[in-house]
Motif scaffolding. Structure first.
Motif, PDB file in Angstrom:
ATOM      1  N   UNK A 177       0.805  -1.216   0.000  1.00 53.46           N
ATOM      2  CA  UNK A 177       0.000   0.000   0.000  1.00 53.46           C
ATOM      3  C   UNK A 177       0.843   1.273   0.000  1.00 53.46           C
ATOM      4  N   UNK A 178       2.138   1.134  -0.238  1.00 52.95           N
ATOM      5  CA  UNK A 178       3.022   2.288  -0.361  1.00 52.95           C
ATOM      6  C   UNK A 178       3.702   2.193  -1.719  1.00 52.95           C
ATOM      7  N   UNK A 179       3.653   3.266  -2.478  1.00 50.94           N
ATOM      8  CA  UNK A 179       4.210   3.237  -3.833  1.00 50.94           C
ATOM      9  C   UNK A 179       5.686   2.865  -3.772  1.00 50.94           C
ATOM     10  N   UNK A 180       6.107   1.980  -4.666  1.00 50.58           N
ATOM     11  CA  UNK A 180       7.482   1.503  -4.674  1.00 50.58           C
ATOM     12  C   UNK A 180       8.446   2.621  -5.096  1.00 50.58           C
ATOM     13  N   UNK A 181       9.489   2.824  -4.305  1.00 52.55           N
ATOM     14  CA  UNK A 181      10.557   3.766  -4.652  1.00 52.55           C
ATOM     15  C   UNK A 181      11.804   2.942  -4.953  1.00 52.55           C
ATOM     16  N   UNK A 182      12.349   3.075  -6.182  1.00 52.54           N
ATOM     17  CA  UNK A 182      13.450   2.231  -6.617  1.00 52.54           C
ATOM     18  C   UNK A 182      14.812   2.913  -6.549  1.00 52.54           C
ATOM     19  N   UNK A 183      14.830   4.199  -6.822  1.00 52.70           N
ATOM     20  CA  UNK A 183      16.110   4.879  -6.992  1.00 52.70           C
ATOM     21  C   UNK A 183      15.948   6.346  -6.600  1.00 52.70           C
ATOM     22  N   UNK A 215      -7.073   0.000   3.858  1.00 59.98           N
ATOM     23  CA  UNK A 215      -5.804  -0.138   3.140  1.00 59.98           C
ATOM     24  C   UNK A 215      -4.868   1.033   3.437  1.00 59.98           C
ATOM     25  N   UNK A 216      -5.414   2.230   3.527  1.00 57.04           N
ATOM     26  CA  UNK A 216      -4.600   3.399   3.895  1.00 57.04           C
ATOM     27  C   UNK A 216      -3.965   3.168   5.263  1.00 57.04           C
ATOM     28  N   UNK A 217      -4.759   2.664   6.192  1.00 59.95           N
ATOM     29  CA  UNK A 217      -4.254   2.421   7.546  1.00 59.95           C
ATOM     30  C   UNK A 217      -3.171   1.346   7.558  1.00 59.95           C
ATOM     31  N   UNK A 220      -3.114  13.316   2.745  1.00 54.15           N
ATOM     32  CA  UNK A 220      -4.231  14.052   2.151  1.00 54.15           C
ATOM     33  C   UNK A 220      -4.713  13.250   0.941  1.00 54.15           C
ATOM     34  N   UNK A 221      -5.918  13.525   0.444  1.00 52.38           N
ATOM     35  CA  UNK A 221      -6.432  12.742  -0.690  1.00 52.38           C
ATOM     36  C   UNK A 221      -5.538  12.779  -1.922  1.00 52.38           C
ATOM     37  N   UNK A 222      -4.853  13.885  -2.156  1.00 52.35           N
ATOM     38  CA  UNK A 222      -3.990  13.982  -3.343  1.00 52.35           C
ATOM     39  C   UNK A 222      -2.794  13.052  -3.264  1.00 52.35           C
ATOM     40  N   UNK A 223      -2.451  12.590  -2.078  1.00 53.38           N
ATOM     41  CA  UNK A 223      -1.326  11.668  -1.914  1.00 53.38           C
ATOM     42  C   UNK A 223      -1.773  10.223  -1.780  1.00 53.38           C
ATOM     43  N   UNK A 224      -3.017   9.939  -2.108  1.00 61.08           N
ATOM     44  CA  UNK A 224      -3.532   8.569  -2.103  1.00 61.08           C
ATOM     45  C   UNK A 224      -3.943   8.225  -3.532  1.00 61.08           C
ATOM     46  N   UNK A 225      -3.300   7.224  -4.093  1.00 61.98           N
ATOM     47  CA  UNK A 225      -3.614   6.785  -5.450  1.00 61.98           C
ATOM     48  C   UNK A 225      -4.431   5.493  -5.386  1.00 61.98           C
ATOM     49  N   UNK A 257      -8.161  -2.886  -9.368  1.00 57.67           N
ATOM     50  CA  UNK A 257      -7.714  -4.240  -9.074  1.00 57.67           C
ATOM     51  C   UNK A 257      -8.655  -5.216  -9.774  1.00 57.67           C
ATOM     52  N   UNK A 258      -8.126  -6.176 -10.532  1.00 57.98           N
ATOM     53  CA  UNK A 258      -8.998  -7.049 -11.323  1.00 57.98           C
ATOM     54  C   UNK A 258      -9.840  -8.009 -10.506  1.00 57.98           C
ATOM     55  N   UNK A 259      -9.560  -8.118  -9.185  1.00 54.37           N
ATOM     56  CA  UNK A 259     -10.293  -9.108  -8.392  1.00 54.37           C
ATOM     57  C   UNK A 259     -11.285  -8.455  -7.445  1.00 54.37           C
ATOM     58  N   UNK A 260     -10.775  -7.650  -6.544  1.00 55.84           N
ATOM     59  CA  UNK A 260     -11.653  -7.079  -5.525  1.00 55.84           C
ATOM     60  C   UNK A 260     -11.884  -5.583  -5.703  1.00 55.84           C
ATOM     61  N   UNK A 261     -11.510  -5.048  -6.844  1.00 57.26           N
ATOM     62  CA  UNK A 261     -11.908  -3.684  -7.137  1.00 57.26           C
ATOM     63  C   UNK A 261     -10.819  -2.639  -7.088  1.00 57.26           C
ATOM     64  N   UNK A 262     -10.331  -2.299  -5.875  1.00 53.92           N
ATOM     65  CA  UNK A 262      -9.459  -1.135  -5.727  1.00 53.92           C
ATOM     66  C   UNK A 262      -8.272  -1.452  -4.830  1.00 53.92           C
ATOM     67  N   UNK A 263      -7.105  -0.949  -5.216  1.00 59.58           N
ATOM     68  CA  UNK A 263      -5.884  -1.092  -4.424  1.00 59.58           C
ATOM     69  C   UNK A 263      -5.337   0.294  -4.107  1.00 59.58           C
ATOM     70  N   UNK A 264      -5.075   0.545  -2.837  1.00 62.16           N
ATOM     71  CA  UNK A 264      -4.567   1.840  -2.380  1.00 62.16           C
ATOM     72  C   UNK A 264      -3.043   1.875  -2.436  1.00 62.16           C
ATOM     73  N   UNK A 265      -2.515   2.994  -2.916  1.00 62.51           N
ATOM     74  CA  UNK A 265      -1.080   3.268  -2.870  1.00 62.51           C
ATOM     75  C   UNK A 265      -0.878   4.652  -2.249  1.00 62.51           C
ATOM     76  N   UNK A 266      -0.078   4.734  -1.187  1.00 65.41           N
ATOM     77  CA  UNK A 266       0.240   6.009  -0.555  1.00 65.41           C
ATOM     78  C   UNK A 266       1.503   6.568  -1.210  1.00 65.41           C
TER      79      UNK A 266
END
Length: 507
Positions: free
Chosen positions: A80-86, A124-126, A151-156, A160-169
Protein backbone atom coordinates in the motif's frame (compact mmCIF):
# COMPACT_ATOMS: atom_id res chain seq x y z
CA UNK A 1 2.62 24.90 -13.10
CA UNK A 2 6.09 24.95 -11.53
CA UNK A 3 9.05 25.71 -13.74
CA UNK A 4 10.48 22.46 -15.04
CA UNK A 5 14.08 21.58 -14.18
CA UNK A 6 14.50 20.80 -17.90
CA UNK A 7 14.04 22.70 -21.11
CA UNK A 8 12.24 19.66 -22.51
CA UNK A 9 12.39 15.96 -21.73
CA UNK A 10 13.67 15.10 -25.20
CA UNK A 11 16.69 17.41 -24.91
CA UNK A 12 18.03 16.06 -21.65
CA UNK A 13 19.47 12.73 -22.71
CA UNK A 14 19.58 10.09 -20.00
CA UNK A 15 19.14 10.99 -16.36
CA UNK A 16 21.82 9.20 -14.35
CA UNK A 17 22.77 7.38 -17.59
CA UNK A 18 19.67 5.26 -17.11
CA UNK A 19 16.32 7.06 -17.34
CA UNK A 20 14.99 8.47 -20.60
CA UNK A 21 12.47 11.19 -19.71
CA UNK A 22 9.36 11.17 -21.87
CA UNK A 23 6.84 13.73 -20.68
CA UNK A 24 5.55 15.71 -17.73
CA UNK A 25 2.58 13.91 -16.21
CA UNK A 26 1.94 15.86 -13.03
CA UNK A 27 2.97 18.82 -10.88
CA UNK A 28 2.16 20.16 -7.46
CA UNK A 29 3.53 21.82 -4.36
CA UNK A 30 6.28 19.26 -3.88
CA UNK A 31 7.53 19.14 -7.44
CA UNK A 32 6.96 17.64 -10.86
CA UNK A 33 6.50 14.06 -12.02
CA UNK A 34 7.81 12.77 -15.34
CA UNK A 35 7.08 9.56 -17.16
CA UNK A 36 10.37 7.91 -18.11
CA UNK A 37 11.78 4.64 -19.43
CA UNK A 38 14.34 2.69 -17.45
CA UNK A 39 16.81 1.78 -20.19
CA UNK A 40 18.73 -0.68 -18.00
CA UNK A 41 15.55 -2.71 -17.45
CA UNK A 42 14.51 -2.91 -21.06
CA UNK A 43 12.65 0.38 -21.21
CA UNK A 44 10.15 -0.40 -18.44
CA UNK A 45 8.11 2.72 -17.61
CA UNK A 46 8.82 4.49 -14.32
CA UNK A 47 7.71 7.74 -12.71
CA UNK A 48 10.36 10.23 -11.63
CA UNK A 49 9.50 12.96 -9.16
CA UNK A 50 11.73 16.04 -9.07
CA UNK A 51 11.38 17.97 -5.82
CA UNK A 52 10.93 21.73 -5.66
CA UNK A 53 13.70 22.08 -3.10
CA UNK A 54 17.23 22.57 -4.43
CA UNK A 55 19.95 20.70 -2.56
CA UNK A 56 22.41 23.49 -1.78
CA UNK A 57 25.08 21.77 0.31
CA UNK A 58 26.54 18.37 1.11
CA UNK A 59 24.71 18.15 4.47
CA UNK A 60 21.33 18.57 2.76
CA UNK A 61 22.30 16.02 0.13
CA UNK A 62 23.21 13.51 2.84
CA UNK A 63 19.87 14.11 4.54
CA UNK A 64 18.02 13.65 1.27
CA UNK A 65 19.86 10.38 0.58
CA UNK A 66 18.98 9.15 4.07
CA UNK A 67 15.30 9.99 3.63
CA UNK A 68 15.31 8.41 0.18
CA UNK A 69 16.87 5.21 1.50
CA UNK A 70 14.31 5.00 4.29
CA UNK A 71 11.48 5.64 1.87
CA UNK A 72 12.73 3.01 -0.56
CA UNK A 73 13.15 0.44 2.21
CA UNK A 74 9.67 1.18 3.53
CA UNK A 75 8.11 0.84 0.10
CA UNK A 76 9.33 -2.76 -0.08
CA UNK A 77 7.44 -3.67 3.11
CA UNK A 78 3.89 -2.77 2.13
CA UNK A 79 1.81 -3.19 -1.01
CA UNK A 80 0.00 0.00 0.00
CA UNK A 81 3.02 2.29 -0.36
CA UNK A 82 4.21 3.24 -3.83
CA UNK A 83 7.48 1.50 -4.67
CA UNK A 84 10.56 3.77 -4.65
CA UNK A 85 13.45 2.23 -6.62
CA UNK A 86 16.11 4.88 -6.99
CA UNK A 87 17.02 8.44 -6.08
CA UNK A 88 19.59 11.09 -6.86
CA UNK A 89 20.31 14.75 -7.49
CA UNK A 90 20.55 16.12 -11.03
CA UNK A 91 23.14 18.57 -12.33
CA UNK A 92 21.02 21.55 -11.24
CA UNK A 93 20.79 20.35 -7.65
CA UNK A 94 17.22 19.02 -7.95
CA UNK A 95 16.69 15.85 -5.89
CA UNK A 96 14.53 13.15 -7.47
CA UNK A 97 12.84 9.85 -6.65
CA UNK A 98 12.30 7.03 -9.13
CA UNK A 99 9.03 5.22 -8.46
CA UNK A 100 6.86 2.55 -10.00
CA UNK A 101 4.60 3.93 -12.72
CA UNK A 102 0.95 3.31 -11.88
CA UNK A 103 -2.26 4.04 -13.74
CA UNK A 104 -4.98 5.04 -11.34
CA UNK A 105 -7.00 7.90 -9.89
CA UNK A 106 -6.26 10.23 -7.04
CA UNK A 107 -8.53 9.80 -4.05
CA UNK A 108 -9.36 13.52 -4.29
CA UNK A 109 -11.13 12.80 -7.60
CA UNK A 110 -13.29 10.04 -6.10
CA UNK A 111 -14.69 11.59 -2.94
CA UNK A 112 -17.26 11.56 -1.47
CA UNK A 113 -17.39 7.77 -1.20
CA UNK A 114 -20.05 5.24 -0.34
CA UNK A 115 -19.67 3.67 3.10
CA UNK A 116 -18.50 0.26 1.76
CA UNK A 117 -15.88 1.91 -0.45
CA UNK A 118 -14.85 4.18 2.42
CA UNK A 119 -14.23 1.16 4.64
CA UNK A 120 -12.30 -0.68 1.94
CA UNK A 121 -10.00 2.22 1.13
CA UNK A 122 -9.58 3.48 4.70
CA UNK A 123 -8.45 0.08 5.86
CA UNK A 124 -5.80 -0.14 3.14
CA UNK A 125 -4.60 3.40 3.90
CA UNK A 126 -4.25 2.42 7.55
CA UNK A 127 -2.29 -0.72 6.69
CA UNK A 128 0.22 1.39 4.76
CA UNK A 129 0.49 3.95 7.57
CA UNK A 130 0.82 1.25 10.20
CA UNK A 131 3.76 -0.27 8.34
CA UNK A 132 5.50 3.12 8.24
CA UNK A 133 4.81 3.93 11.88
CA UNK A 134 6.19 0.55 12.98
CA UNK A 135 9.45 1.61 11.37
CA UNK A 136 12.28 0.07 9.41
CA UNK A 137 15.65 -1.19 10.54
CA UNK A 138 18.49 1.16 9.64
CA UNK A 139 21.92 0.03 10.90
CA UNK A 140 20.33 -1.97 13.69
CA UNK A 141 18.02 0.81 14.81
CA UNK A 142 14.26 0.88 14.27
CA UNK A 143 13.32 4.17 12.59
CA UNK A 144 9.59 4.98 12.50
CA UNK A 145 8.43 7.15 9.60
CA UNK A 146 5.78 9.85 9.83
CA UNK A 147 4.34 10.88 6.48
CA UNK A 148 3.59 14.53 7.42
CA UNK A 149 1.37 15.16 4.41
CA UNK A 150 -1.51 12.69 4.45
CA UNK A 151 -4.23 14.05 2.15
CA UNK A 152 -6.43 12.74 -0.69
CA UNK A 153 -3.99 13.98 -3.34
CA UNK A 154 -1.33 11.67 -1.91
CA UNK A 155 -3.53 8.57 -2.10
CA UNK A 156 -3.61 6.79 -5.45
CA UNK A 157 -6.36 4.24 -6.20
CA UNK A 158 -5.39 1.50 -8.67
CA UNK A 159 -8.04 -0.68 -10.35
CA UNK A 160 -7.71 -4.24 -9.07
CA UNK A 161 -9.00 -7.05 -11.32
CA UNK A 162 -10.29 -9.11 -8.39
CA UNK A 163 -11.65 -7.08 -5.52
CA UNK A 164 -11.91 -3.68 -7.14
CA UNK A 165 -9.46 -1.14 -5.73
CA UNK A 166 -5.88 -1.09 -4.42
CA UNK A 167 -4.57 1.84 -2.38
CA UNK A 168 -1.08 3.27 -2.87
CA UNK A 169 0.24 6.01 -0.56
CA UNK A 170 2.57 8.49 -2.28
CA UNK A 171 5.48 10.63 -1.13
CA UNK A 172 6.75 8.90 2.01
CA UNK A 173 9.98 10.53 3.08
CA UNK A 174 9.62 13.48 0.71
CA UNK A 175 7.54 15.58 3.10
CA UNK A 176 10.02 15.09 5.92
CA UNK A 177 12.98 16.05 3.73
CA UNK A 178 11.22 19.18 2.41
CA UNK A 179 10.28 20.17 5.94
CA UNK A 180 13.90 19.86 7.00
CA UNK A 181 15.25 21.63 3.92
CA UNK A 182 12.85 24.54 4.30
CA UNK A 183 13.63 25.15 7.95
CA UNK A 184 17.36 24.82 7.22
CA UNK A 185 17.23 27.58 4.64
CA UNK A 186 14.99 30.06 6.44
CA UNK A 187 14.04 30.85 9.96
CA UNK A 188 10.34 30.49 9.24
CA UNK A 189 9.86 27.44 7.05
CA UNK A 190 6.77 25.30 6.70
CA UNK A 191 5.88 22.41 4.43
CA UNK A 192 2.60 20.62 4.52
CA UNK A 193 -0.97 21.07 3.37
CA UNK A 194 -2.77 23.44 5.74
CA UNK A 195 -6.26 21.85 5.84
CA UNK A 196 -4.74 18.51 6.94
CA UNK A 197 -1.98 19.65 9.32
CA UNK A 198 -2.10 18.70 12.97
CA UNK A 199 -1.84 21.49 15.58
CA UNK A 200 1.60 20.28 16.61
CA UNK A 201 2.80 20.33 13.00
CA UNK A 202 1.71 23.96 12.65
CA UNK A 203 3.64 24.74 15.82
CA UNK A 204 6.80 23.21 14.39
CA UNK A 205 6.98 20.54 17.11
CA UNK A 206 8.62 17.15 16.72
CA UNK A 207 6.03 14.85 15.14
CA UNK A 208 5.07 11.26 15.79
CA UNK A 209 2.47 8.92 14.33
CA UNK A 210 -0.38 10.77 16.07
CA UNK A 211 0.14 13.70 13.73
CA UNK A 212 -0.58 11.43 10.76
CA UNK A 213 -3.64 10.14 12.66
CA UNK A 214 -4.97 13.70 12.87
CA UNK A 215 -4.45 14.19 9.12
CA UNK A 216 -6.12 10.83 8.53
CA UNK A 217 -9.12 12.00 10.55
CA UNK A 218 -9.46 15.12 8.38
CA UNK A 219 -9.23 12.97 5.27
CA UNK A 220 -11.74 10.37 6.50
CA UNK A 221 -14.21 13.18 7.27
CA UNK A 222 -13.77 14.46 3.73
CA UNK A 223 -13.99 10.98 2.20
CA UNK A 224 -17.49 10.58 3.62
CA UNK A 225 -18.88 14.09 3.31
CA UNK A 226 -16.95 15.69 0.46
CA UNK A 227 -16.19 18.60 2.86
CA UNK A 228 -13.50 19.38 5.41
CA UNK A 229 -14.26 19.61 9.14
CA UNK A 230 -13.57 23.36 9.08
CA UNK A 231 -14.28 26.10 6.55
CA UNK A 232 -12.17 29.14 7.51
CA UNK A 233 -12.79 32.44 5.76
CA UNK A 234 -9.41 32.36 4.01
CA UNK A 235 -6.79 29.77 3.11
CA UNK A 236 -3.99 31.69 4.78
CA UNK A 237 -1.81 30.14 7.47
CA UNK A 238 -3.37 32.18 10.27
CA UNK A 239 -6.92 31.12 9.45
CA UNK A 240 -6.03 27.43 9.42
CA UNK A 241 -3.90 27.81 12.55
CA UNK A 242 -6.95 29.16 14.36
CA UNK A 243 -9.18 26.38 13.03
CA UNK A 244 -6.86 23.54 13.99
CA UNK A 245 -6.01 24.95 17.41
CA UNK A 246 -9.23 26.51 18.66
CA UNK A 247 -12.27 25.59 16.57
CA UNK A 248 -14.20 22.38 17.05
CA UNK A 249 -14.74 20.36 13.87
CA UNK A 250 -18.20 20.35 12.37
CA UNK A 251 -20.41 17.34 12.98
CA UNK A 252 -20.62 14.86 10.11
CA UNK A 253 -24.42 14.83 10.46
CA UNK A 254 -24.54 18.62 10.05
CA UNK A 255 -22.32 18.64 6.98
CA UNK A 256 -24.16 15.78 5.25
CA UNK A 257 -27.52 15.08 6.93
CA UNK A 258 -28.45 12.34 4.44
CA UNK A 259 -25.39 10.27 5.34
CA UNK A 260 -26.06 7.44 7.79
CA UNK A 261 -22.96 5.95 9.39
CA UNK A 262 -22.43 3.78 12.49
CA UNK A 263 -21.98 5.76 15.67
CA UNK A 264 -18.66 4.09 16.42
CA UNK A 265 -17.32 5.29 13.05
CA UNK A 266 -18.47 8.82 13.81
CA UNK A 267 -16.77 8.61 17.22
CA UNK A 268 -13.58 7.26 15.65
CA UNK A 269 -13.26 10.12 13.17
CA UNK A 270 -13.98 12.76 15.81
CA UNK A 271 -11.41 11.24 18.16
CA UNK A 272 -8.78 11.43 15.40
CA UNK A 273 -9.50 15.18 15.19
CA UNK A 274 -8.74 15.84 18.87
CA UNK A 275 -6.60 18.96 19.40
CA UNK A 276 -4.26 17.20 21.83
CA UNK A 277 -2.36 14.20 20.48
CA UNK A 278 -2.90 12.31 23.73
CA UNK A 279 -6.67 12.43 23.16
CA UNK A 280 -6.49 10.75 19.73
CA UNK A 281 -6.12 7.04 19.00
CA UNK A 282 -2.50 6.39 19.89
CA UNK A 283 -1.79 3.90 17.11
CA UNK A 284 -3.16 2.97 13.71
CA UNK A 285 -3.89 -0.48 15.15
CA UNK A 286 -6.65 1.06 17.29
CA UNK A 287 -8.23 2.58 14.17
CA UNK A 288 -7.96 -0.70 12.27
CA UNK A 289 -9.71 -2.50 15.11
CA UNK A 290 -12.75 -0.27 14.71
CA UNK A 291 -12.72 -0.42 10.90
CA UNK A 292 -12.46 -4.21 10.93
CA UNK A 293 -15.40 -4.50 13.30
CA UNK A 294 -17.46 -2.31 10.98
CA UNK A 295 -16.57 -4.40 7.93
CA UNK A 296 -17.66 -7.67 9.52
CA UNK A 297 -21.45 -7.21 9.10
CA UNK A 298 -21.05 -6.02 5.51
CA UNK A 299 -18.70 -8.79 4.47
CA UNK A 300 -18.85 -11.68 6.92
CA UNK A 301 -16.76 -13.84 4.62
CA UNK A 302 -13.27 -12.71 5.59
CA UNK A 303 -13.25 -9.03 4.56
CA UNK A 304 -9.61 -8.47 5.41
CA UNK A 305 -8.07 -10.31 2.49
CA UNK A 306 -5.81 -7.91 0.46
CA UNK A 307 -7.20 -6.48 -2.72
CA UNK A 308 -4.88 -8.50 -4.94
CA UNK A 309 -6.17 -11.90 -3.76
CA UNK A 310 -9.15 -14.19 -3.88
CA UNK A 311 -10.22 -17.23 -1.89
CA UNK A 312 -12.08 -20.29 -3.01
CA UNK A 313 -14.94 -21.93 -1.20
CA UNK A 314 -14.64 -25.33 0.53
CA UNK A 315 -14.05 -28.04 -1.97
CA UNK A 316 -15.60 -31.31 -2.99
CA UNK A 317 -13.85 -34.36 -4.45
CA UNK A 318 -14.01 -33.21 -8.05
CA UNK A 319 -11.39 -35.57 -9.50
CA UNK A 320 -12.29 -38.27 -11.98
CA UNK A 321 -11.40 -41.86 -11.11
CA UNK A 322 -8.88 -41.97 -13.94
CA UNK A 323 -7.09 -38.86 -12.69
CA UNK A 324 -6.97 -40.21 -9.15
CA UNK A 325 -5.64 -43.54 -10.41
CA UNK A 326 -2.97 -41.76 -12.45
CA UNK A 327 -1.88 -39.81 -9.36
CA UNK A 328 -1.68 -42.92 -7.17
CA UNK A 329 0.72 -44.54 -9.61
CA UNK A 330 3.23 -41.69 -9.33
CA UNK A 331 6.58 -42.10 -7.60
CA UNK A 332 8.40 -39.51 -5.54
CA UNK A 333 10.82 -37.60 -7.82
CA UNK A 334 14.46 -38.61 -7.45
CA UNK A 335 15.56 -34.98 -7.48
CA UNK A 336 13.42 -34.08 -4.45
CA UNK A 337 14.68 -34.54 -0.87
CA UNK A 338 13.01 -37.04 1.46
CA UNK A 339 11.56 -34.55 3.91
CA UNK A 340 8.37 -32.65 4.72
CA UNK A 341 7.98 -30.41 1.68
CA UNK A 342 5.36 -29.24 -0.79
CA UNK A 343 5.89 -28.33 -4.44
CA UNK A 344 3.78 -27.91 -7.59
CA UNK A 345 4.30 -30.00 -10.69
CA UNK A 346 2.67 -30.59 -14.07
CA UNK A 347 1.71 -34.21 -14.76
CA UNK A 348 0.28 -35.95 -17.80
CA UNK A 349 -2.99 -37.63 -16.82
CA UNK A 350 -5.59 -39.40 -18.92
CA UNK A 351 -7.39 -36.08 -19.44
CA UNK A 352 -4.19 -34.33 -20.51
CA UNK A 353 -1.58 -32.18 -18.72
CA UNK A 354 -2.63 -30.71 -15.38
CA UNK A 355 -1.12 -28.84 -12.44
CA UNK A 356 -0.80 -30.76 -9.18
CA UNK A 357 0.47 -30.18 -5.65
CA UNK A 358 2.80 -32.81 -4.15
CA UNK A 359 3.24 -33.24 -0.39
CA UNK A 360 5.45 -35.46 1.72
CA UNK A 361 4.25 -35.88 5.32
CA UNK A 362 4.54 -38.44 8.12
CA UNK A 363 1.92 -41.20 7.87
CA UNK A 364 0.04 -39.89 10.90
CA UNK A 365 -0.29 -36.43 9.38
CA UNK A 366 -1.53 -37.91 6.12
CA UNK A 367 -4.26 -39.64 8.14
CA UNK A 368 -5.08 -36.43 9.99
CA UNK A 369 -5.72 -34.51 6.77
CA UNK A 370 -7.32 -37.31 4.77
CA UNK A 371 -10.63 -35.76 5.85
CA UNK A 372 -10.24 -32.01 5.92
CA UNK A 373 -11.67 -28.77 4.63
CA UNK A 374 -9.57 -27.36 1.80
CA UNK A 375 -9.24 -23.71 0.87
CA UNK A 376 -6.96 -22.04 -1.60
CA UNK A 377 -5.85 -18.52 -2.32
CA UNK A 378 -3.83 -16.85 -5.04
CA UNK A 379 -2.02 -13.52 -4.63
CA UNK A 380 -0.22 -11.88 -7.53
CA UNK A 381 2.03 -8.84 -7.62
CA UNK A 382 3.61 -7.29 -10.70
CA UNK A 383 6.10 -4.97 -9.07
CA UNK A 384 9.01 -4.96 -8.73
CA UNK A 385 8.89 -8.49 -10.24
CA UNK A 386 5.87 -10.58 -11.28
CA UNK A 387 5.40 -13.22 -8.57
CA UNK A 388 2.48 -15.48 -7.63
CA UNK A 389 1.74 -16.93 -4.22
CA UNK A 390 -0.42 -20.07 -4.37
CA UNK A 391 -1.65 -21.15 -0.94
CA UNK A 392 -3.66 -24.23 -0.03
CA UNK A 393 -4.70 -24.85 3.57
CA UNK A 394 -5.94 -28.16 5.01
CA UNK A 395 -8.12 -27.65 8.05
CA UNK A 396 -9.05 -30.27 10.62
CA UNK A 397 -10.23 -28.88 13.95
CA UNK A 398 -8.54 -31.70 15.88
CA UNK A 399 -5.06 -30.83 14.67
CA UNK A 400 -3.14 -27.76 13.58
CA UNK A 401 -3.93 -26.48 10.08
CA UNK A 402 -1.51 -27.49 7.37
CA UNK A 403 -0.40 -24.53 5.25
CA UNK A 404 0.94 -25.26 1.78
CA UNK A 405 2.42 -22.09 0.21
CA UNK A 406 4.17 -22.04 -3.17
CA UNK A 407 5.94 -18.95 -4.53
CA UNK A 408 6.12 -18.91 -8.32
CA UNK A 409 8.39 -16.60 -10.31
CA UNK A 410 6.11 -15.63 -13.19
CA UNK A 411 9.00 -14.88 -15.55
CA UNK A 412 9.97 -18.56 -15.37
CA UNK A 413 8.54 -20.36 -18.45
CA UNK A 414 7.89 -23.56 -16.49
CA UNK A 415 5.87 -21.67 -13.91
CA UNK A 416 3.90 -19.88 -16.61
CA UNK A 417 3.07 -23.26 -18.14
CA UNK A 418 2.05 -24.64 -14.75
CA UNK A 419 -0.22 -21.70 -13.92
CA UNK A 420 -1.78 -21.91 -17.39
CA UNK A 421 -2.76 -25.53 -16.74
CA UNK A 422 -3.93 -24.58 -13.26
CA UNK A 423 -6.30 -22.04 -14.81
CA UNK A 424 -7.78 -24.58 -17.25
CA UNK A 425 -8.95 -27.18 -14.72
CA UNK A 426 -11.67 -26.76 -12.13
CA UNK A 427 -9.80 -28.95 -9.63
CA UNK A 428 -6.17 -29.65 -8.89
CA UNK A 429 -4.98 -32.82 -7.09
CA UNK A 430 -3.16 -32.81 -3.77
CA UNK A 431 -0.95 -35.89 -3.92
CA UNK A 432 0.19 -37.22 -0.52
CA UNK A 433 3.40 -39.24 -0.09
CA UNK A 434 4.58 -40.74 3.18
CA UNK A 435 7.81 -39.67 4.81
CA UNK A 436 8.33 -43.26 5.90
CA UNK A 437 9.66 -45.94 3.53
CA UNK A 438 8.66 -46.76 0.81
CA UNK A 439 7.59 -43.10 0.36
CA UNK A 440 4.55 -44.15 -1.65
CA UNK A 441 1.46 -42.20 -2.64
CA UNK A 442 -1.27 -43.03 -0.15
CA UNK A 443 -3.91 -40.31 -0.64
CA UNK A 444 -5.19 -38.01 -3.37
CA UNK A 445 -7.45 -35.09 -2.46
CA UNK A 446 -8.64 -32.21 -4.60
CA UNK A 447 -8.95 -28.47 -4.29
CA UNK A 448 -11.45 -26.59 -6.41
CA UNK A 449 -10.67 -23.41 -8.33
CA UNK A 450 -13.66 -21.17 -8.87
CA UNK A 451 -14.34 -19.69 -12.34
CA UNK A 452 -13.34 -16.22 -11.10
CA UNK A 453 -10.02 -17.58 -9.92
CA UNK A 454 -9.46 -19.36 -13.21
CA UNK A 455 -9.98 -16.14 -15.14
CA UNK A 456 -7.66 -14.22 -12.84
CA UNK A 457 -4.93 -16.83 -13.31
CA UNK A 458 -5.30 -16.50 -17.09
CA UNK A 459 -5.05 -12.72 -16.82
CA UNK A 460 -1.94 -12.96 -14.65
CA UNK A 461 -0.24 -15.28 -17.12
CA UNK A 462 -0.93 -12.79 -19.91
CA UNK A 463 0.33 -9.89 -17.77
CA UNK A 464 3.51 -11.79 -16.93
CA UNK A 465 4.22 -12.42 -20.60
CA UNK A 466 4.05 -8.67 -21.29
CA UNK A 467 6.17 -7.51 -18.34
CA UNK A 468 9.95 -7.18 -18.81
CA UNK A 469 12.31 -9.24 -16.67
CA UNK A 470 13.80 -7.62 -13.57
CA UNK A 471 16.55 -8.36 -11.10
CA UNK A 472 14.30 -8.21 -8.04
CA UNK A 473 12.37 -11.51 -7.69
CA UNK A 474 13.48 -11.87 -4.06
CA UNK A 475 12.00 -8.46 -3.22
CA UNK A 476 8.62 -9.55 -4.59
CA UNK A 477 8.87 -12.83 -2.69
CA UNK A 478 9.51 -10.97 0.57
CA UNK A 479 6.49 -8.75 -0.10
CA UNK A 480 4.32 -11.81 -0.62
CA UNK A 481 5.69 -13.45 2.52
CA UNK A 482 4.65 -10.39 4.50
CA UNK A 483 1.13 -10.50 3.07
CA UNK A 484 0.96 -14.26 3.66
CA UNK A 485 1.61 -13.81 7.38
CA UNK A 486 -1.14 -11.21 7.64
CA UNK A 487 -3.64 -13.38 5.80
CA UNK A 488 -2.91 -16.59 7.72
CA UNK A 489 -4.25 -15.38 11.05
CA UNK A 490 -7.41 -14.01 9.49
CA UNK A 491 -8.09 -17.16 7.50
CA UNK A 492 -7.61 -19.19 10.64
CA UNK A 493 -9.98 -16.96 12.64
CA UNK A 494 -12.62 -17.51 10.01
CA UNK A 495 -12.11 -21.28 9.86
CA UNK A 496 -12.23 -21.60 13.63
CA UNK A 497 -15.46 -19.62 13.81
CA UNK A 498 -17.26 -22.05 11.49
CA UNK A 499 -18.89 -25.31 12.66
CA UNK A 500 -16.84 -28.37 11.77
CA UNK A 501 -18.93 -29.45 8.81
CA UNK A 502 -18.55 -29.17 5.06
CA UNK A 503 -18.80 -25.41 4.66
CA UNK A 504 -20.74 -23.63 1.97
CA UNK A 505 -20.30 -20.27 0.30
CA UNK A 506 -17.09 -18.36 -0.26
CA UNK A 507 -14.53 -16.63 1.89
Amino acid sequence: MNQSPFTSPSSTGLLANRYQLKQLIGSGGMGEVFLANDILLGGIPVAIKFLTQTVVDSKMQQDFVREALMSAALSQKSLHIVRAYDYGVNEKGKPYYVMEYLCGKSLKDLIPLSLPMFLTLSRQICLGLQCAHQGINIDGKICPLVHRDIKPANILIIPDPILGQLVKILDFGIARFLDYASTSNTSRGFNGTLPYCSPEQLDGEKLDSRSDIYSLGVMMFEMLTGKKPWQPETDYFGAWYKAHHFEQPKAIADVKPTLKIPQKLNNLIMSCLAKKSCDRPQTIAQILQVLNSLEQPNCPTLPTIPSSSILSRPLDSGLSITVEQSCRQLSWPENKPIQEIVFPQVINAAQGAMATLWLMLPKQEVKNYAVSTRYNQFIFITSPHPMLLWVTVLYNRKVAPKWLPCYLDMKNPQNLRLVSFLAENEHYPLIFFTLEVPHSCTNVLSSRIEPTQQQMLRNWVQQSHRLPPTSAPQVSKQLLKHQYKLIQSRMLQHLESEPQVVLSGSI
